[in-house]
Design an enzyme around this catalytic site. Structure first.
Site, short mmCIF file in Angstrom:
data_model
loop_
_atom_site.label_atom_id
_atom_site.label_comp_id
_atom_site.label_asym_id
_atom_site.label_seq_id
_atom_site.Cartn_x
_atom_site.Cartn_y
_atom_site.Cartn_z
N GLU A 54 0.75 -1.31 -0.10
CA GLU A 54 -0.03 -0.02 0.04
C GLU A 54 0.76 1.31 -0.09
O GLU A 54 0.59 2.31 -0.83
CB GLU A 54 -1.08 0.14 1.20
CG GLU A 54 -0.47 -0.18 2.49
CD GLU A 54 -1.10 0.46 3.72
OE1 GLU A 54 -0.56 0.04 4.93
OE2 GLU A 54 -1.79 1.21 3.49
N ASP A 84 1.79 -9.37 3.69
CA ASP A 84 0.78 -9.31 4.67
C ASP A 84 -0.66 -9.61 4.13
O ASP A 84 -1.84 -9.79 4.81
CB ASP A 84 0.85 -7.72 5.19
CG ASP A 84 1.91 -7.50 5.82
OD1 ASP A 84 2.55 -8.30 6.45
OD2 ASP A 84 2.37 -6.06 5.93
N MET A 134 4.36 -12.17 11.67
CA MET A 134 4.08 -10.80 11.16
C MET A 134 2.70 -10.33 10.48
O MET A 134 1.94 -11.25 10.72
CB MET A 134 5.29 -10.51 10.35
CG MET A 134 6.50 -10.21 10.81
SD MET A 134 7.60 -9.75 9.40
CE MET A 134 9.19 -9.05 10.22
N GLU A 152 1.37 -9.80 15.36
CA GLU A 152 2.14 -9.02 16.02
C GLU A 152 1.47 -7.71 16.48
O GLU A 152 1.86 -7.01 17.15
CB GLU A 152 3.23 -8.56 15.26
CG GLU A 152 2.83 -8.07 13.74
CD GLU A 152 3.94 -7.68 12.89
OE1 GLU A 152 5.27 -7.50 13.26
OE2 GLU A 152 3.65 -7.23 11.66
N HIS A 164 11.65 -11.91 10.89
CA HIS A 164 12.03 -11.78 9.59
C HIS A 164 12.46 -13.06 8.80
O HIS A 164 12.63 -13.21 7.67
CB HIS A 164 13.29 -10.53 9.42
CG HIS A 164 12.86 -9.23 9.61
ND1 HIS A 164 12.70 -8.85 11.04
CD2 HIS A 164 12.17 -8.41 8.92
CE1 HIS A 164 12.16 -7.77 10.82
NE2 HIS A 164 12.23 -7.32 9.72
N ARG A 174 10.27 -13.75 6.03
CA ARG A 174 10.15 -13.02 4.63
C ARG A 174 11.20 -13.64 3.92
O ARG A 174 11.39 -12.84 2.73
CB ARG A 174 10.47 -11.22 5.32
CG ARG A 174 9.31 -10.65 5.61
CD ARG A 174 9.14 -9.56 5.20
NE ARG A 174 10.51 -8.60 5.13
CZ ARG A 174 10.47 -7.48 5.68
NH1 ARG A 174 9.66 -7.15 6.57
NH2 ARG A 174 11.58 -6.76 5.61
O1 F6P Z 1 4.81 -5.04 5.58
C1 F6P Z 1 5.60 -6.38 5.75
C2 F6P Z 1 6.06 -6.45 7.20
O2 F6P Z 1 6.74 -7.70 7.03
C3 F6P Z 1 5.21 -6.45 8.25
O3 F6P Z 1 4.55 -7.75 8.34
C4 F6P Z 1 5.93 -6.10 9.52
O4 F6P Z 1 5.36 -5.47 10.55
C5 F6P Z 1 6.98 -5.27 8.88
O5 F6P Z 1 7.16 -5.47 7.36
C6 F6P Z 1 8.29 -5.25 9.29
O6 F6P Z 1 9.12 -4.12 8.69
P1 F6P Z 1 10.79 -3.92 8.86
O7 F6P Z 1 11.31 -4.97 8.08
O8 F6P Z 1 11.09 -2.78 8.17
O9 F6P Z 1 11.12 -4.45 10.07
#
Ligand code: F6P
Length: 360
Positions: A109, A134, A176, A228, A276, A279
Site C-alpha cells: 500500500e 501481509d 508478522m 504482532e 524476518h 520473509r
Molecule cells: O509489511 C511487511 C512486514 O513484514 C510486516 O509484516 C512487518 O510488520 C513489517 O514489514 C516489518 O518491517 P521491517 O522489515 O521494516 O522491520
C-alpha cells in the site's frame, strides 16, 4: 532491427518490506517487456533509487535464473518521496535523465500509494505490481509473498509443537502481518492451532485459557498463533516509519500472551517470534507463478498505456485494476472468518463482528 537506443525504456523498482516473489515478478516484467520491444533498467532500493536516479541494466540474461531466489535483486527501502524535500521533483528528473517511458513500481500500500499519486498528480507513466507478505492489499485476491511466508510460519509452528509436546508446554508463535490478521489466521488454521489471535478481533483471555487447558489435557501440548499487531495495551508510545506505520515488533505480543496463558492456566508456556525469518527463502510454487504472472501483466499494461493501473489477481485471472482502488483501504480479515476460527478451535459460537482495525 531496432537498436538499444531506439527502444523505449521501462524502469522497475521494488519498495517496502521485501518478500519472496519479487524476483519472479521482476523477471516476468523484463521477459515480457523485451518480447514487446522495450529495454528495462532497475532502480535500486525502492523510491530511494528513483530519487537518486540510481539505475542498473536489466536484461533477460540478468533475470533468467532469479525465479528461485527470495528477496529482491534490486534492493528495497521504505523511502517516501513525498516525505523528502524535493523528492517528487527528483523522481520526475530521473524520468527525464534516464529517458524513461514508464515505471513499474512493485510494492504494498505504501509504495503503490506513492505510484498512484505520481500518476494522478504528476501524470507520470506508472503501473504497479502488488506484493506483500501481509496480503492486506485491496483489489487483488492474493499478493505474492503471503504464501511463502505463511508456509514458513506453519513449519515453525509445527516445530514448536514438537518441542512443546515433549516438555508438556503451551507454545505461542508470534507472526508478522501488520494490522491485517491474514498471516496469523492462515498460519493458525494450517498448523491446527488451538487458539488464533488476530488484530481484527479482541482477545478473549478466558476463552483462550480454556482452549489451551482443554488442548493441553488432550494432547499434552497447546499451540497459540498470534499476530504482532494484536492490541493488549501497555505498549506505550510507538515509533513510526516514513509512511507513518507503527513498528509493531516492539509490542512483544507473543511474550505477553505467553505470560497471560501461564498465569491463567498454570501451564508452563514458551513463546517464539518468527520475525524476518518469515520473509526470506525461496518463493513457493504459488508465489513463483503469481509473481511471474503479475510481472508479465505489468509489462502488458505498460504496452497498452494503462497508466495508474496495477496487475491484480481476480479469481484465476490476472487483470488491470486501478491503483487508487488498490490503495484506498486496507484489506483486513472480515467477520465471516471469525465463525470459521471458532469452528476449527472448537469454540462455542462466533462473537459478534467487529469492524476491522485499519490503524496506521
Ligand atoms: O509489511 C511487511 C512486514 O513484514 C510486516 O509484516 C512487518 O510488520 C513489517 O514489514 C516489518 O518491517 P521491517 O522489515 O521494516 O522491520
Amino acid at each position: 532491427m531496432s537498436t538499444t537506443a531506439d527502444k523505449k525504456k521501462i524502469a522497475i523498482l521494488t519498495g517496502g518490506g521485501d518478500c519472496p516473489g519479487l524476483n519472479p515478478a521482476i523477471r516476468g516484467v523484463v521477459m515480457k517487456a523485451e518480447q514487446l520491444g522495450y529495454e528495462c533498467v532497475g532502480l535500486q532500493e525502492g523510491w530511494k533509487g528513483a530519487i537518486l536516479g540510481d539505475a542498473v541494466p536489466l536484461k533477460r540474461d540478468d533475470v533468467d535464473e532469479i525465479i528461485k531466489y527470495g528477496g529482491t535483486i534490486l534492493g528495497t527501502s521504505r523511502t517516501n518521496p513525498y516525505k523528502k524535500e524535493g523528492g517528487v521533483e527528483a523522481v520526475k528528473n530521473t524520468f527525464k535523465k534516464l529517458g524513461l517511458h514508464a515505471l513499474v513500481a512493485m510494492g504494498g500500500e505504501d509504495t503503490l500509494g506513492v505510484a498512484s499519486k505520481l500518476y494522478k498528480q504528476e501524470k507520470l507513466n506508472v503501473v504497479g505490481v502488488p506484493k506483500t507478505m501481509d496480503n492486506d492489499l485491496s483489489a487483488t485476491d492474493y499478493t505474492f509473498g503471503f504464501d511463502t511466508s505463511v508456509t514458513i510460519a506453519v513449519d515453525a509452528a509445527e516445530r514448536l509443537v514438537d518441542t512443546g509436546r515433549s516438555h508438556r508446554r503451551a507454545m505461542v508463535l508470534e507472526v508478522m502481518g501488520r494490522h491485517a490478521g491474514w498471516v496469523s489466521l492462515f498460519t493458525g488454521v494450517a498448523a491446527a492451532a488451538d487458539y488464533i489471535c488476530i488484530p481484527e478481533r479482541p482477545v478473549d483471555v478466558k476463552e483462550m485459557a480454556a482452549k489451551v487447558k482443554e488442548a493441553h489435557a488432550r494432547k499434552k501440548v497447546a499451540l497459540v498463533v498470534c499476530s504482532e499487531a494484536v492490541d493488549l495495551g501497555g505498549h506505550g508510545e510507538e515509533k513510526l516509519d516514513e509512511f507513518g506505520h507503527m513498528i509493531l515488533k516492539e509490542r512483544g505480543v507473543g511474550e505477553k500472551i505467553a505470560k497471560i496463558i501461564e498465569k491463567e492456566t498454570g501451564i508452563e508456556t514458551r513463546h517464539a517470534v518468527i520475525g524476518h525469518i518469515q520473509r526470506g527463502g525461496a518463493p513457493t510454487l504459488f508465489d513463483r507463478i503469481l509473481g511471474t504472472r503479475v510481472g508479465l501483466k505489468a509489462a502488458e499494461l505498460v504496452h497498452e498505456g494503462k497508466w495508474g493501473q496495477m496487475a491484480a489477481l481476480r479469481g484465476t485471472e490476472v487483470v488491470g485494476v486501478s491503483l487508487e482502488e488498490a490503495t484506498g483501504e486496507l484489506k483486513t480479515v472480515p467477520a465471516e472468518w471469525f465463525a470459521i476460527m471458532d469452528t476449527l478451535t472448537g469454540s462455542a459460537a462466533a462473537k459478534p463482528s467487529k469492524k476491522a482495525v485499519a490503524a496506521k
